[in-house]
Design an enzyme around this catalytic site. Sequence first.
Site, short mmCIF file in Angstrom:
data_model
loop_
_atom_site.label_atom_id
_atom_site.label_comp_id
_atom_site.label_asym_id
_atom_site.label_seq_id
_atom_site.Cartn_x
_atom_site.Cartn_y
_atom_site.Cartn_z
N ASN A 287 -4.89 2.57 -13.55
CA ASN A 287 -3.97 1.62 -12.92
C ASN A 287 -2.55 2.13 -13.06
OD1 ASN A 287 -3.02 -0.90 -11.80
ND2 ASN A 287 -2.47 -1.53 -13.89
N LEU B 277 -4.22 -6.74 -8.26
CA LEU B 277 -3.76 -7.61 -9.35
C LEU B 277 -4.86 -8.38 -10.06
CD1 LEU B 277 -0.54 -8.94 -7.56
CD2 LEU B 277 -0.83 -6.89 -8.97
N GLY C 296 0.78 -1.24 0.00
CA GLY C 296 0.00 0.00 0.00
C GLY C 296 0.81 1.28 0.00
N GLU D 156 6.68 6.18 -9.16
CA GLU D 156 5.25 5.95 -8.94
C GLU D 156 4.74 6.90 -7.86
OE1 GLU D 156 4.00 1.86 -8.43
OE2 GLU D 156 5.68 1.11 -9.59
N HIS E 197 1.28 0.63 -13.51
CA HIS E 197 2.04 -0.59 -13.81
C HIS E 197 3.52 -0.23 -13.73
CE1 HIS E 197 2.71 -4.54 -15.52
NE2 HIS E 197 3.67 -3.99 -16.24
N LEU F 49 -7.99 -8.90 -12.56
CA LEU F 49 -8.54 -8.29 -13.77
C LEU F 49 -9.91 -7.66 -13.47
CD1 LEU F 49 -7.72 -8.21 -16.78
CD2 LEU F 49 -9.12 -10.25 -17.11
#
Length: 203
Positions: free
Chosen positions: A105, A88, A15, A177, A107, A90
């Site tokens: 999202n 994770l 997290g 990120e 990645h 779908l």
Amino acid sequence: MKKIINIAIFASGGGSNAQKIMAHFQGSEVGCVSLVVCNKKGAGVIQIAESFGVPVVTIDRQMFYETEQLLEILKNYKIDFIALAGFLWLAPAYLVRAYPRRIVNIHPALLPKFGGKGMYGHHVHEAVKAAGEIESGPTIHFVDEHYDEGDVIFQIACPLNADDSPDEIARKVLALEHQYYPIIIEEQIKLIDSNVSIGRLFD
Ligand code: GAR
């Protein structure tokens, strides 16, 4: 006056991105993290959410894929926008349909390279290392019903050294990120017209 956009973070890991997003929107007049959805009991993100006073809903596979119960929950919290941060699974069709271009999202690689099923976390950085890439970095993209295929919103690369380990690559990418995901989420929610926000449509 524009209404504050309610954000749900979907996360299942430590997290650290969720933490940065919650910190970013504390006291914001633009967005508010109103819910964390987690698919793993005991995940680090749960404690982080609690420390910010953000409610957590835990889901399981059966509920997520075989019912649309989650939509009711999102409606109750008036969620307008969803950010996946280390989530994770779908996204099922009903969710993508309910939140068109409202789910993003992050990645940990430069898509379309190193994406797809099974490409998450350290697997990504090991593949980047094995391929001898000279750069890597996060991709932020819209979520559709396929792994890592939605339109790209933002990418940023950092140089890699030949002797960088997968852990070192992960560290470099994660720092980017943390730096950019909250800002990009803010930019996206500013584009939402509050009159047609999903939360309102649900009402
Ligand atoms: C992040 O590096 C994120 O990019 C990655 O999981 C990590 C979660 O870390 N996501 C994926 O690999 C999705 N395919 P965090 O829980 O500390 O935010």
